[in-house]
Structure formats: C-alpha cells, structure tokens
Motif scaffolding. Structure first.
Motif, PDB file in Angstrom:
ATOM      1  N   CYS A   7    -131.043 -32.051  24.955  1.00 26.75           N
ATOM      2  CA  CYS A   7    -132.270 -31.687  25.667  1.00 26.75           C
ATOM      3  C   CYS A   7    -132.041 -31.397  27.138  1.00 26.75           C
ATOM      4  O   CYS A   7    -132.956 -30.996  27.847  1.00 26.75           O
ATOM      5  CB  CYS A   7    -133.302 -32.810  25.508  1.00 26.75           C
ATOM      6  SG  CYS A   7    -132.908 -34.279  26.470  1.00 26.75           S
ATOM      7  N   CYS A  38    -129.644 -40.997  25.531  1.00 22.08           N
ATOM      8  CA  CYS A  38    -130.523 -40.185  26.360  1.00 22.08           C
ATOM      9  C   CYS A  38    -131.929 -40.782  26.346  1.00 22.08           C
ATOM     10  O   CYS A  38    -132.490 -41.035  25.281  1.00 22.08           O
ATOM     11  CB  CYS A  38    -130.538 -38.751  25.824  1.00 22.08           C
ATOM     12  SG  CYS A  38    -131.712 -37.684  26.675  1.00 22.08           S
ATOM     13  N   CYS A  41    -134.528 -37.892  24.673  1.00 21.87           N
ATOM     14  CA  CYS A  41    -134.554 -37.527  23.257  1.00 21.87           C
ATOM     15  C   CYS A  41    -133.864 -38.525  22.345  1.00 21.87           C
ATOM     16  O   CYS A  41    -133.933 -38.403  21.127  1.00 21.87           O
ATOM     17  CB  CYS A  41    -133.955 -36.134  23.056  1.00 21.87           C
ATOM     18  SG  CYS A  41    -132.153 -36.096  23.199  1.00 21.87           S
TER      19      CYS A  41
HETATM   20 ZN    ZN Z   1    -131.538 -35.701  25.437  1.00 25.44          ZN
END
Ligand code: ZN
Length: 76
Positions: A7, A38, A41
């Motif tokens: 992302c 992350c 995401c």
């Molecule tokens: Zn991500």
C-alpha cells in the motif's frame, strides 16, 4: 525509510505473528515469528535473518514440532 510494498504505507510496528507455510505436501503453522507489520494494510514482512531461520526450521521436519493442530483449508 521503509515503505510497504502493498500500500506504500510508511508506518510499521514490530509484532509477533503466526503464519502457515507449505513444506512439500505439509502445512506448518509457525507461531510467534517476529515481523514488521504495516499499520495501514497489515502486510507482514520478515527480515533476512528471520526468513533464513524460518527456512532452516521448516526443513528440519516435524520431529521439532511443539504440537499439532487441525487446519481447515478453503480454496478462494
Ligand atoms: Zn501496507
């Protein structure tokens, strides 16, 4: 600065995760793997040392397993 491959997010947290790996025809669940996750995401990445250690452990076979669990498998 690290950037998420999925992302493009730039915020990460260190977490212990569980992940399932395929070893030949078997699936192996590995718990408490240190990962960088992350925040945006949830994409997980393992550093090179962790990935190498995982690979070694998985190749050592099932005699090192702590226990067995049942795994339900769904095709997407
Ligand atoms: Zn991500």
């Amino acid at each position: 600065m690290q950037k998420c491959e999925i992302c493009g997010g730039r915020e990460f947290r260190q977490e212990e995760v569980d992940d399932v790996f395929r070893v030949g025809s078997r699936y192996v669940l590995v718990e408490h793997i240190p990962a960088t996750v992350c925040v945006q995401c949830g994409e997980r990445s393992f550093d090179a040392a962790t990935a190498e250690s995982l690979r070694k452990r998985l190749n050592e076979g099932e005699q090192r397993s702590a226990r067995k669990v049942e795994l339900e498998v769904f095709a997407y």
